[in-house]
Design a protein around this motif. Structure first.
Motif, mmCIF file in Angstrom:
data_model
loop_
_atom_site.group_PDB
_atom_site.id
_atom_site.type_symbol
_atom_site.label_atom_id
_atom_site.label_comp_id
_atom_site.label_asym_id
_atom_site.label_seq_id
_atom_site.Cartn_x
_atom_site.Cartn_y
_atom_site.Cartn_z
ATOM 1 N N TYR A 1 43.488 119.117 25.038
ATOM 2 C CA TYR A 1 44.181 117.921 24.550
ATOM 3 C C TYR A 1 45.000 118.234 23.299
ATOM 4 C CZ TYR A 1 42.130 114.399 27.671
ATOM 5 O OH TYR A 1 41.803 113.639 28.765
ATOM 6 N N GLU A 2 44.458 119.080 22.423
ATOM 7 C CA GLU A 2 45.190 119.423 21.197
ATOM 8 C C GLU A 2 46.499 120.137 21.522
ATOM 9 O OE1 GLU A 2 44.885 122.240 17.211
ATOM 10 O OE2 GLU A 2 43.102 121.980 18.461
ATOM 11 N N LYS A 3 46.443 121.070 22.466
ATOM 12 C CA LYS A 3 47.603 121.909 22.765
ATOM 13 C C LYS A 3 48.457 121.382 23.917
ATOM 14 C CE LYS A 3 46.320 124.839 19.618
ATOM 15 N NZ LYS A 3 47.079 124.939 18.343
ATOM 16 N N GLY A 4 47.986 120.346 24.604
ATOM 17 C CA GLY A 4 48.730 119.832 25.741
ATOM 18 C C GLY A 4 48.705 120.775 26.923
ATOM 19 N N LEU A 5 47.546 121.349 27.207
ATOM 20 C CA LEU A 5 47.388 122.281 28.322
ATOM 21 C C LEU A 5 46.684 121.575 29.480
ATOM 22 C CD1 LEU A 5 46.175 125.425 26.318
ATOM 23 C CD2 LEU A 5 48.455 125.025 27.260
ATOM 24 N N GLY A 6 47.385 121.442 30.591
ATOM 25 C CA GLY A 6 46.795 120.796 31.756
ATOM 26 C C GLY A 6 46.771 119.291 31.648
ATOM 27 N N THR A 7 47.264 118.771 30.542
ATOM 28 C CA THR A 7 47.291 117.330 30.292
ATOM 29 C C THR A 7 48.291 117.072 29.180
ATOM 30 O OG1 THR A 7 45.890 115.397 29.841
ATOM 31 C CG2 THR A 7 45.466 117.380 28.529
ATOM 32 N N LYS A 8 48.589 115.809 28.942
ATOM 33 C CA LYS A 8 49.474 115.457 27.837
ATOM 34 C C LYS A 8 48.741 115.631 26.511
ATOM 35 C CE LYS A 8 52.349 111.619 26.152
ATOM 36 N NZ LYS A 8 52.755 110.206 26.392
ATOM 37 N N ALA A 9 49.426 116.197 25.517
ATOM 38 C CA ALA A 9 48.808 116.377 24.197
ATOM 39 C C ALA A 9 48.352 115.036 23.637
ATOM 40 C CB ALA A 9 49.786 117.048 23.242
ATOM 41 N N ASP A 10 47.147 115.029 23.069
ATOM 42 C CA ASP A 10 46.560 113.790 22.535
ATOM 43 C C ASP A 10 45.620 114.186 21.405
ATOM 44 O OD1 ASP A 10 45.126 111.454 22.016
ATOM 45 O OD2 ASP A 10 44.997 110.863 24.114
ATOM 46 N N LEU A 11 46.143 114.258 20.166
ATOM 47 C CA LEU A 11 45.343 114.718 19.032
ATOM 48 C C LEU A 11 44.155 113.812 18.724
ATOM 49 C CD1 LEU A 11 47.913 116.230 16.515
ATOM 50 C CD2 LEU A 11 46.001 117.398 17.614
ATOM 51 N N PRO A 12 44.296 112.483 18.776
ATOM 52 C CA PRO A 12 43.107 111.652 18.534
ATOM 53 C C PRO A 12 41.991 111.944 19.536
ATOM 54 C CG PRO A 12 45.086 110.325 18.318
ATOM 55 C CD PRO A 12 45.526 111.653 18.859
ATOM 56 N N ARG A 13 42.358 112.179 20.797
ATOM 57 C CA ARG A 13 41.353 112.522 21.809
ATOM 58 C C ARG A 13 40.727 113.886 21.496
ATOM 59 N NH1 ARG A 13 37.235 111.317 24.765
ATOM 60 N NH2 ARG A 13 37.197 112.152 26.879
ATOM 61 N N ALA A 14 41.558 114.821 21.032
ATOM 62 C CA ALA A 14 41.034 116.139 20.656
ATOM 63 C C ALA A 14 40.032 116.011 19.518
ATOM 64 C CB ALA A 14 42.176 117.063 20.256
ATOM 65 N N VAL A 15 40.372 115.210 18.513
ATOM 66 C CA VAL A 15 39.472 114.999 17.371
ATOM 67 C C VAL A 15 38.148 114.419 17.846
ATOM 68 C CG1 VAL A 15 39.111 113.615 15.294
ATOM 69 C CG2 VAL A 15 41.292 114.779 15.643
ATOM 70 N N SER A 16 38.202 113.447 18.726
ATOM 71 C CA SER A 16 36.988 112.808 19.247
ATOM 72 C C SER A 16 36.108 113.815 19.983
ATOM 73 C CB SER A 16 37.370 111.656 20.175
ATOM 74 O OG SER A 16 36.223 111.091 20.776
ATOM 75 N N LEU A 17 36.736 114.653 20.797
ATOM 76 C CA LEU A 17 35.971 115.638 21.572
ATOM 77 C C LEU A 17 35.401 116.730 20.674
ATOM 78 C CD1 LEU A 17 38.319 115.774 24.650
ATOM 79 C CD2 LEU A 17 35.872 115.256 24.759
ATOM 80 N N TYR A 18 36.189 117.208 19.725
ATOM 81 C CA TYR A 18 35.691 118.221 18.795
ATOM 82 C C TYR A 18 34.501 117.671 18.002
ATOM 83 C CZ TYR A 18 39.876 121.234 19.325
ATOM 84 O OH TYR A 18 40.860 122.057 19.794
ATOM 85 N N THR A 19 34.626 116.429 17.567
ATOM 86 C CA THR A 19 33.549 115.816 16.776
ATOM 87 C C THR A 19 32.263 115.725 17.596
ATOM 88 O OG1 THR A 19 35.160 114.533 15.496
ATOM 89 C CG2 THR A 19 32.876 113.790 15.454
ATOM 90 N N LYS A 20 32.391 115.275 18.838
ATOM 91 C CA LYS A 20 31.224 115.184 19.722
ATOM 92 C C LYS A 20 30.615 116.568 19.956
ATOM 93 C CE LYS A 20 29.974 114.249 24.577
ATOM 94 N NZ LYS A 20 28.568 113.956 24.247
ATOM 95 N N ALA A 21 31.468 117.533 20.241
ATOM 96 C CA ALA A 21 30.981 118.886 20.519
ATOM 97 C C ALA A 21 30.286 119.483 19.303
ATOM 98 C CB ALA A 21 32.132 119.778 20.971
ATOM 99 N N CYS A 22 30.846 119.257 18.117
ATOM 100 C CA CYS A 22 30.236 119.757 16.883
ATOM 101 C C CYS A 22 28.861 119.127 16.684
ATOM 102 C CB CYS A 22 31.154 119.462 15.701
ATOM 103 S SG CYS A 22 30.495 119.952 14.092
ATOM 104 N N GLU A 23 28.775 117.826 16.887
ATOM 105 C CA GLU A 23 27.491 117.134 16.737
ATOM 106 C C GLU A 23 26.463 117.651 17.743
ATOM 107 O OE1 GLU A 23 28.640 113.098 17.240
ATOM 108 O OE2 GLU A 23 29.299 112.841 15.140
#
Length: 266
Positions: A114-136
């Motif tokens: 999502y951050e880089k727009g690979l295989g989908t449209k880039a979506d930084l808020p979605r990337a932040v949400s996923l990174y946060t979940k993964a980190c937790e």
């Protein structure tokens, strides 16, 4: 579980060949995590000859049975083109399957897509949400990724104190990139008071785990005498270690020392 202990050297001497044998037994008995772990050994060539096609087949088998990490690793094969043509759409799909199945690495990798727009449209808020979940959920790479977005402000407002906290979490779990990034924040005074000696400690921890950038950054401090006593020979050794790990900047700085005859013969 016994295979994992031999694989990681926990509670016993590390023995990759023994781990491979145990993972095979587990996989043959329809334990899909065993198949996933066996696939990883084939992919890395640990305890057995490297075989990306065999790794792909094992990951695919595990993923078809709903094993989340198997799906994540299958996505990686498609992203990097290992034994199959690069296909970022398939990588995106399998990372999603892994994430939904509970793989923190899957959520991190999906966030990257999502951050880089690979295989989908880039979506930084979605990337932040996923990174946060993964980190937790335990992905230290995700902690570094979300930290970097906070450091640079790419995920919204630049919040360097938050970046420090995420890098610190990763470093405490012995993820070397987290230690290197934390050291850089201390060196430059980003989110914390500038302190080259503290930075050197974090770079040193990263370098002990063969993190090339960590070794290079520590080498710079020794070359300049910042936070540590100036020592060109020590800097040269650190640059060499960095270069040997495949980090290009380490090679560059080592070459410059040889050119000038500082810490190394001209």
């Amino acid at each position: 579980n016994l295979g994992f202990m031999y694989d990681k050297g926990r509670g016993t001497a590390q023995d990759w060949s023994r781990a491979v044998d145990l993972y095979k037994q587990s996989c043959d008995r329809q334990n899909m995590l065993g198949c996933t772990n066996l696939g990883y050994m084939y992919r890395q060539g640990r305890g057995i000859e490297k075989d990306h096609q065999r790794a792909f087949t094992l990951y695919q088998r595990a993923c078809q049975k709903g094993q989340a990490l198997g799906c994540t690793n299958l996505g990686y094969m498609f992203e990097k083109g290992l034994s199959v043509p690069v296909d970022v759409e398939k990588a995106f799909k399998h990372y999603g399957d892994g994430c939904r199945g509970g793989s923190s690495t899957g959520c991190n990798n999906l966030g990257y897509m999502y951050e880089k727009g690979l295989g989908t449209k880039a979506d930084l808020p979605r990337a932040v949400s996923l990174y946060t979940k993964a980190c937790e959920d335990g992905s230290m790479r995700a902690c570094v990724n979300i930290g970097y977005l906070h450091e640079t402000g790419r995920g919204g407002k630049r919040e360097q104190t938050k970046a420090v906290a995420f890098y610190d979490k990763a470093c405490q779990e012995n993820f070397p990139q987290g230690c290197t990034n934390l050291g850089f924040m201390h060196e430059k005074g980003r989110g914390v008071e500038a302190d080259a000696a503290t930075a050197a400690g974090f770079y040193g921890k990263a370098c002990k785990s063969d993190h090339g950038r960590g070794c290079t950054q520590l080498g710079k401090l020794y070359r300049q005498g910042r936070g540590v006593e100036r020592d060109a020979a020590r800097a040269a050794n650190l640059y060499k270690k960095s270069c040997d790990s495949g980090y290009g900047e380490g090679c560059l700085h080592l070459g410059m020392l040889y050119e000038k005859g500082k810490g190394a013969p001209q």
